[in-house]
Scaffold this active site. Structure first.
Site, PDB file in Angstrom:
ATOM      1  CG  ASP A 352      -1.785   1.175   1.353  1.00 40.72           C
ATOM      2  OD1 ASP A 352      -2.315   1.605   0.327  1.00 40.72           O
ATOM      3  OD2 ASP A 352      -1.938   1.690   2.473  1.00 40.72           O
ATOM      4  CE  LYS A 353       0.044   7.449  -2.363  1.00 43.90           C
ATOM      5  NZ  LYS A 353       0.320   8.466  -1.308  1.00 43.90           N
ATOM      6  CG  PHE A 495     -15.536   8.228   1.986  1.00 32.65           C
ATOM      7  CD1 PHE A 495     -15.153   8.821   0.790  1.00 32.65           C
ATOM      8  CD2 PHE A 495     -14.805   7.135   2.435  1.00 32.65           C
ATOM      9  CE1 PHE A 495     -14.079   8.339   0.074  1.00 32.65           C
ATOM     10  CE2 PHE A 495     -13.729   6.653   1.730  1.00 32.65           C
ATOM     11  CZ  PHE A 495     -13.365   7.252   0.537  1.00 32.65           C
ATOM     12  CG  ASP A 634      -3.158   8.409  -3.198  1.00 36.78           C
ATOM     13  OD1 ASP A 634      -4.242   8.738  -2.706  1.00 36.78           O
ATOM     14  OD2 ASP A 634      -2.099   8.387  -2.554  1.00 36.78           O
ATOM     15  CG  ASP A 776      -1.423   2.062   6.856  1.00 35.20           C
ATOM     16  OD1 ASP A 776      -1.803   1.832   5.695  1.00 35.20           O
ATOM     17  OD2 ASP A 776      -1.546   3.154   7.414  1.00 35.20           O
ATOM     18  CG  ASN A 779      -7.375   0.432   2.542  1.00 34.24           C
ATOM     19  OD1 ASN A 779      -6.668   0.335   3.542  1.00 34.24           O
ATOM     20  ND2 ASN A 779      -7.100   1.270   1.576  1.00 34.24           N
ATOM     21  CG  ASP A 780      -3.728  -1.804   3.023  1.00 35.04           C
ATOM     22  OD1 ASP A 780      -3.966  -1.591   1.829  1.00 35.04           O
ATOM     23  OD2 ASP A 780      -3.303  -0.935   3.803  1.00 35.04           O
TER      24      ASP A 780
END
Length: 1133
Positions: A352-353, A495, A634, A776, A779-780
């Site tokens: 992940d970023k 959201f 992103d 982290d 969503n991961d």
């Protein structure tokens, strides 16, 4: 209840579970055979002692684990809660709480079950909770049906809700009370595991209790992960068992032939034992007898030894101070003990970023409002080298956050002069969010946000004069340029990862109804009114600039609603909110209906800085031939810029391919163009439809001449989420995979959590490679669980990723140490352990096989039964365990300096079927020497007094002593790193052998147990010089070929680790001048003149020094991969 056993059920249940293992069941079967006198030539204790030892060690481990589970269960179950019974609050333990109970919670109490929140002591019916899944605070909206004085008389009619599930962020139900229906959502729920904060008290109705709670549903068993070595070991054990059966058949046939041709001559004085009446039945019994004798080729202690080694390796990770984060006081944690050696074989990392590569600490940097960009720092005229100073907001805004930094004064001036678009821009930021505000003292505001992005945006609005002060379930209070303003909150359109936007609908003090929306630009731009297109085009250019700077962007918009529009939509919204079936889908449709014809205000740009050491870590891992794929939500430009920042992409990257098609056909064409450019067309027909870059294949690729070229590779692929959705379809996934794997760097942007997991699964399914996923956030989780190894970062987004992971730490930079040090060492140690383990067992057991040809295939053993029992328990168990726990080929610093050392694990070179057969061959060779050398020498030898030495007992002692010495010398040669524990175990095991030997052969034990210890005085044969000469001769013949082979291999074809060790010895012993000359084998001239980043210069020497030594690895790698892959095509003549 998470525990598995109690005092009564532990023994039967644990034994039942342990005998699910094939090896344990097999040895139980052997034990039963040994109880049959006609079959067994060994006492029953030779099998039962090792079996009981293995079962006991495993049982102790299981009991310890379950004890801690019991302790945790008791701590949770005995917590007190106040339950409303017959209108009176009574204290009950958590274990007694049932569905339908009404519970009162007080401040700082844990939530006992999943509760429907009924009432709160806080104003406006709010309740504050702290969760383990999110950092900070959340708020729940109360149904606002009653106050605490009337709660005692509350009797609900019915609650209809979804069945128990593990979705923490969703709940759907309906409360029926007093002929009214009330829709229930996740905002009305208090989940078990939360803690009540800053709320005096609240009441809740138990919806789910015990194992039905969402927390316990998430605590279920995850998919069991096994390493490639585990799978190989299971296959090898089956092969060994087949080999055992073959040996038993050969010896049984020999017994039949011997009994028929020779045995009948002895029938007169050595008849068959009943019920044997013919040679065939004798052969049948002989087969089972040899299965018992030769059973040690199937190692009973193998699995428990492996678990002990893995446990120790896990503790090494937990104790590593260099993976401890002082800032957050967070150590590294091995949450799984079964995957340590797999850490040394990783080829693909999926990262992940946000929060993983970056810090997830957001700062408001730039913005675009009504087509004008703000945030650029302008040089001060005449003072080019003077650093710009941040604006001082406190002079005109007493509520400003002093930590907020912004440098562009023109935006502040626009606010002061009252530009309508600027005011509306910051009004959106102050209203469209779910942040909670806490005012600790007059003017001291503390914001509690569910995400760092929201906190940064609300803080920016606060500093520019639009201060969010407080909220209730129906109002939002702000202070706009010093004036208090209260908005009526009509609806929150929240959201989620699918909508990628949120909206609020408010009524202004003037009575106007307005919808404010913020979200991803790709989503909002599709919903804009046609009159906003001009502003959209300018804003798009600004967004591309921001994304190019690596900033996270959001678009802002609004829409005015008439009373009629609001009334009609509100009716449909309430109907969807109260729906029992498909509630989420109906709400999404209602949101979609109202979020149309928006007027664009502008966009925000937030900076999320890289974590410390990310670029260096990715560089080192790339040198270790680990491919890193970044999977992020992103936008494309942001992801590409982060790729450059962390050195996944560099200016030396030959080409960055971008796949951004919206249809199946366009995505397929993009992939085939990339494939052709790589020289990797999928068919001649496809190749004819594209024109590959001929210049790239005109000459073979030159070897890299700088560190950055070694790191970056040649090509990179960037693919968007909507293109990835088509690329992952069944008819295109193989094409996508081959193209992506041909690139050294892959970036997938705008991807959903499900797509992350699908990408990992695709590589895992089609590539014979170990995958690692690191993230982290929640969503991961799916990606982490899908990969062979999951790593969780304990950062700003809670601990859901950590809870789902196999390993966790707080900084991405620790990954290089986890893989290149702990992972490589674990793989090396496990491989050396297995090789030696199989070797020593075959050397021990095969002596019985050769002896069978000289004892009439009578199933007579060579060694005495005590030696057979103690060989794997005392004489050889501890030295090999010490090697498996502590061994290392090079120091940890060398492992980091020479990343190429990692590649043998990726290629599975240190333990595979070939290495297994080599170990078996060496063991068989050793057994031949250990049997025939003593047999040949002792058959003609005599003692000093002329008495012959050719007796069975002398032969047994000589062979056993030679075996212990040979295997001890062998493990001394195999051990690459000696500690005091290794010395103690190796030489202590040899000493223990001689101590036990002389004790068991003493007259004391013979006088007490004459039938059990009948080797009286035979240890004295060790006093004969010929016996020691025999032992020495056997040892030399066994060890000399091993030494010769290793010296030749070291001289003719050294491994990289051999070269690194030699460099280390030269560095310590050589002079400074010779070391300087050696270091100038190849210099840094080109790197210096090119002006490239020198931070990784220490890596270059590792690359240059290992280039020639690692050529054999490169050759094997080419053989392993598809010969038609891009690697071969890129080196075309």
């Amino acid at each position: 209840m998470t525990s598995k056993y109690n005092i009564i059920t532990f023994l039967p249940v644990n034994l039942f579970e342990q005998f699910q293992e094939v090896a344990n069941t097999y040895f139980l079967f052997l034990l039963i055979l040994q109880l049959i006198p006609q079959i067994s030539s060994l006492s029953w204790f030779t099998t039962i002692v090792p079996l009981v030892l293995v079962l006991s060690i495993t049982a102790v481990k299981d009991a310890t684990d379950d004890y801690f589970r019991h302790k945790s269960d008791n701590q949770v179950n005995n917590r007190q809660s106040q339950v409303l019974i017959n209108g009176i609050l009574q204290k009950e333990k958590w274990m007694n709480v049932r569905v339908g109970d009404i519970i009162k919670l007080e401040n700082n109490q844990f939530v006992a079950a999943d509760l429907l929140l009924l009432s709160s002591s806080e104003p406006h019916g709010l309740c504050y909770i702290e969760t383990a899944e999110l950092d900070g605070y959340e708020f729940c909206r109360v149904l606002d049906l009653f106050d605490e004085n009337t709660i005692e008389n509350f009797e609900f009619d019915l609650v209809v809700c979804e069945p128990p599930n593990n979705k923490l962020d969703r709940f759907c139900g309906t409360l029926y009370w007093r002929e009214c229906k009330y829709g229930l959502s996740n905002q009305n729920m208090l989940l078990r595991g939360c803690v009540l904060r800053n709320t005096e008290s609240c009441y809740g109705l138990v919806i789910f209790a015990g194992p039905d709670t969402k927390l316990m549903q998430n605590s279920g068993r995850t998919k069991f992960k096994r390493t490639s070595i585990d799978r190989l070991m299971n296959t090898l054990v089956l092969w060994i068992f087949g080999f055992l059966v073959c040996m038993g058949v050969i010896l049984a046939i020999g017994n039949a032939v011997w009994e028929r041709e020779v045995g009948f001559l002895f029938q007169s004085y050595l008849p068959w034992d009943p019920p044997v009446d013919n040679f065939l039945f004798s052969a049948f019994l002989s087969f089972w007898s040899y299965v018992i004798i030769l059973n040690t080729v199937v190692p009973i202690s193998l699995y428990v030894s492996v678990e002990v080694i893995r446990l120790c390796h896990s503790y090494f990770i937990n104790w590593d101070r260099r993976m401890f984060c002082n800032r957050s006081s967070t150590p590294a944690e091995a949450r799984s003990t079964t995957l340590n050696e797999e850490l040394g074989q990783v080829e693909y990392i999926f990262s992940d970023k946000t929060g993983t590569l970056t810090q997830n600490i957001m700062t408001f940097n730039k913005c675009s409002i009504n087509g004008r960009a703000y945030g650029e720092v302008m040089n001060i005229p005449g003072a080019q080298h003077k650093r710009a100073q941040p604006l001082d907001f406190s002079t005109w805004n007493p509520l400003a956050d002093r930590d907020f930094c912004f440098y562009d004064a023109s935006l502040l001036e626009a606010v002061k002069v009252g530009e309508p678009a600027v005011h509306e821009f910051f009004r959106v930021l102050s209203l469209c969010h779910t942040v909670m505000s806490e005012e600790k003292s007059e003017g001291e505001l503390v914001y509690k946000a569910q995400s760092p992005d929201e906190g940064a945006l609300v803080t920016a609005a606060r500093n520019f004069g639009f201060v969010f002060r407080s909220r209730t379930p129906s109002t939002i209070t702000t202070q706009e340029l010093g004036k208090a303003v209260t908005y009526t909150l009509l609806a929150i359109l929240d959201f989620n990862n699918i909508r990628k936007r949120m909206s609020v609908i408010v009524r202004t003090p003037e009575g106007r109804i307005r919808l404010y929306c913020k979200g991803a630009d790709t989503v909002l731009f599709e919903r804009l009114h046609s009159c906003s297109h001009d502003v959209m085009n300018i804003t798009s250019d600004h967004l591309n600039e921001y994304a190019g700077d690596g900033l996270r962007t959001l678009a802002l918009a609004y829409r005015d609603l008439s009373e009629e529009q609001w009334a009609e939509w509100a009716e449909r919204y309430r109907g969807a909110d109260k729906a029992i079936d498909c509630r989420e889908d109906r709400l999404a449709a209602a949101y979609e209906e109202i979020e149309q014809d928006l007027m664009l205000l502008g966009a925000t740009a937030i900076e999320d800085k890289l974590q410390e050491g990310v670029a260096e870590t990715i560089a080192i891992l790339s040198l270790a031939n680990i491919k890193i794929w970044v999977l992020t939500g992103d936008k494309q430009e942001t992801a590409v810029n982060i790729g450059y920042s962390c050195k996944m992409l560099t200016d030396d990257t030959t080409e960055v391919f971008i796949v951004n098609g919206h249809t199946v056909q366009s995505v397929r064409e993009d992939l085939r163009l990339v494939s052709c450019s790589l020289g990797n067309g999928f068919s001649s027909g496809d190749a004819a439809n594209c024109v590959p870059d001929q210049e790239k294949c005109a000459q073979p690729q030159a070897p890299p001449t700088s560190v950055l070229e070694s790191i970056s590779g040649e090509f990179a692929l960037v693919i968007s989420g909507h293109s990835l959705a088509h690329a992952l379809e069944a008819d295109m996934e193989q094409e996508f995979l081959e193209t992506a794997c041909a690139c050294r760097a892959v970036i997938c942007c705008r991807v959903t959590p499900l797509q992350k997991a699908m990408v990992v699964e695709l590589v895992k399914r089609h590539k014979n490679a170990v995958t690692l996923a690191i993230g982290d956030g929640a969503n991961d989780v799916s990606m982490i669980k899908t990969a062979h190894i999951g790593v969780g970062i304990s950062g700003q987004e809670g601990i859901q990723a950590v809870l789902a992971s196999d390993y966790s730490f707080s900084q991405f930079r620790f990954l290089q140490r986890l893989l290149l040090v702990h992972g490589r060492w674990s793989y090396l140690r496990m491989c050396r352990f297995l090789c030696y383990f199989f070797y020593k067992n075959f050397a021990f057991t095969m002596v019985h096989f050769w002896f069978g040809f000289f004892c009439g295939f009578s199933a007579q053993t060579v060694y005495d039964q005590y030696f057979i029992t103690l060989y794997n328990i005392v004489y050889t168990s501890l030295p090999v365990l010490a090697m498996g726990i502590f061994d290392q080929d090079v120091p940890e610093q060398r492992s980091l300096e020479y990343p190429k050392l990692y590649e043998p694990g990726q290629l599975n070179l240190l333990f595979n079927k070939r290495e297994f057969f080599i170990c078996i061959a060496q063991g068989i060779y050793t057994s031949v020497v250990l049997f025939f050398i003593p047999y040949g020498v002792l058959s003609q030898a005599t003692q000093s007094n002329g008495v012959p030495l050719a007796d069975y007992q002398t032969f047994a002692v000589t062979t056993a002593t030679a075996l212990v010495i040979v295997v001890s010398v062998q493990i001394s040669l195999d051990t690459g790193y000696w500690t005091a524990i290794n010395h103690f175990f190796v030489w202590g095991s040899v000493g223990a052998y001689f101590t036990i030997l002389f004790t068991m052969h003493s007259s004391v034990l013979f006088n007490i147990f004459p039938k059990q210890f009948h080797f009286l005085g035979k240890a004295n044969t060790l006093a004969q010089p010929v016996v020691w000469l025999t032992i020495a001769l056997a040892t030399v013949i066994c060890i000399a070929p091993v030494l010769a082979f290793r010296f030749l291999k070291l001289d003719l074809k050294p491994q990289l680790s051999d070269t690194v060790r030699a460099l280390g010895r030269l560095g310590r012993g050589g002079s400074r001048r010779s070391g300087y000359a050696f270091a100038h084998q190849e210099g840094f001239g080109e790197l210096i003149t090119s002006g490239k980043n020198m931070r990784l210069s220490s890596l270059a020497l590792a690359t240059f020094a290992s280039r020639h030594s690692a050529s054999w690895i490169d050759t094997l790698r080419k053989k392993k991969h598809n010969p038609h892959s891009q690697l071969d095509m890129l080196h075309c003549p």
